[in-house]
Design a protein around this motif. Structure first.
Motif, mmCIF file in Angstrom:
data_model
loop_
_atom_site.group_PDB
_atom_site.id
_atom_site.type_symbol
_atom_site.label_atom_id
_atom_site.label_comp_id
_atom_site.label_asym_id
_atom_site.label_seq_id
_atom_site.Cartn_x
_atom_site.Cartn_y
_atom_site.Cartn_z
ATOM 1 N N SER A 1 -7.920 -0.860 4.927
ATOM 2 C CA SER A 1 -7.534 0.554 4.796
ATOM 3 C C SER A 1 -8.505 1.428 5.587
ATOM 4 O O SER A 1 -9.700 1.121 5.669
ATOM 5 C CB SER A 1 -7.557 0.990 3.324
ATOM 6 N N THR B 1 -2.574 1.351 7.816
ATOM 7 C CA THR B 1 -3.378 0.174 7.477
ATOM 8 C C THR B 1 -3.528 -0.760 8.673
ATOM 9 O O THR B 1 -2.736 -0.740 9.610
ATOM 10 C CB THR B 1 -2.745 -0.625 6.329
ATOM 11 N N TYR C 1 -12.282 0.507 9.338
ATOM 12 C CA TYR C 1 -11.540 0.049 8.163
ATOM 13 C C TYR C 1 -12.469 -0.629 7.159
ATOM 14 O O TYR C 1 -13.496 -1.209 7.533
ATOM 15 C CB TYR C 1 -10.454 -0.935 8.599
ATOM 16 N N ASP D 1 0.866 -1.184 0.000
ATOM 17 C CA ASP D 1 0.000 0.000 0.000
ATOM 18 C C ASP D 1 0.900 1.231 0.000
ATOM 19 O O ASP D 1 1.909 1.262 0.701
ATOM 20 C CB ASP D 1 -0.882 -0.025 1.261
#
Length: 224
Positions: free
Chosen positions: A148, A97, A143, A91
């Protein structure tokens, strides 16, 4: 910018309590003594030469970076950690994250050991210390299925103010009405009372009060 959010460094700094000049340096890079320091990561929002802008994910990444720098890490070591974490997590903005929350400690240990900073090594070897830094910097997040950050409740969900990149360009909104807190708080001031503002906007009194409380909280933190 729907689903991404849009913030100037000043707006982002107000929400995450980091100076706008520091945010700009982290995202644009800078030079000291003839040496160039590259950006910590590439911003989600690129409007060409019109200035520095951030997205919601940038906002969350800044919360983590600020926490690690406050613990004594240099921005250069944080930059190295981000590079390693990108490969681990897959990412562009890995620190915020869900996966990094569980797997990131070894990355920081690796970059710190290169400096031989014994005190910091001790800090990061203690699993609870790493978790403490992460959990304190990423409070009140929700999330998505990929791990994410998706929603941020700055004062906790029970205070009903949310930062959602899919609504109002990511500006803080009162959750019940989806109206920006700045708008409702300004209405309370213009109408000289929360009750009058609630009538004028056709919303509940509690929505006005939540918005005013949030804006006052942010202003107080900024002034501290």
């Amino acid at each position: 910018m729907v689903g991404i959010g849009l913030y100037t460094p000043a707006e982002a700094g107000r929400l995450v309590q980091v100076s706008p000049s520091k945010i700009s340096r982290w995202l644009r890079g800078h030079a000291i003594g003839g040496r160039r320091y590259e950006p910590l990561w590439r911003s989600q929002v690129d409007l060409g030469e019109d200035g520095t802008f951030l997205g919601f994910r940038d906002l969350q990444e800044i919360r983590v970076v600020a926490a690690f720098i406050a613990k004594g890490l240099s921005p250069q070591r944080v930059r190295q950690a981000i590079g390693l974490a990108r490969d681990l997590v897959g990412d562009e903005r890995p620190l915020s994250t869900k996966r990094f929350r569980t797997d990131g400690r070894s990355i920081f240990l690796q970059v710190i050991e290169e400096d031989g900073q014994t005190k910091l090594i001790d800090l990061f070897r203690r699993q609870f210390a790493f978790r403490e830094i992460i959990e304190q910097s990423l409070t009140n997040l929700e999330y998505d299925d990929l791990g994410s950050p998706m929603l941020w409740w700055p004062l906790g969900k029970n205070r009903s103010v949310v930062v959602d990149p899919a609504r109002s360009f990511g500006q803080p909104i009162e959750a019940e009405t989806s109206i920006p807190t700045a708008t409702l708080a300004a209405a309370a001031k213009a109408e000289a009372s929360p009750q009058a503002a609630a009538r004028a906007w056709g919303v509940s009194l509690r929505s006005i009060r939540r918005a005013v409380e949030f804006e006052q909280h942010v202003a107080l933190r900024q002034a501290a």
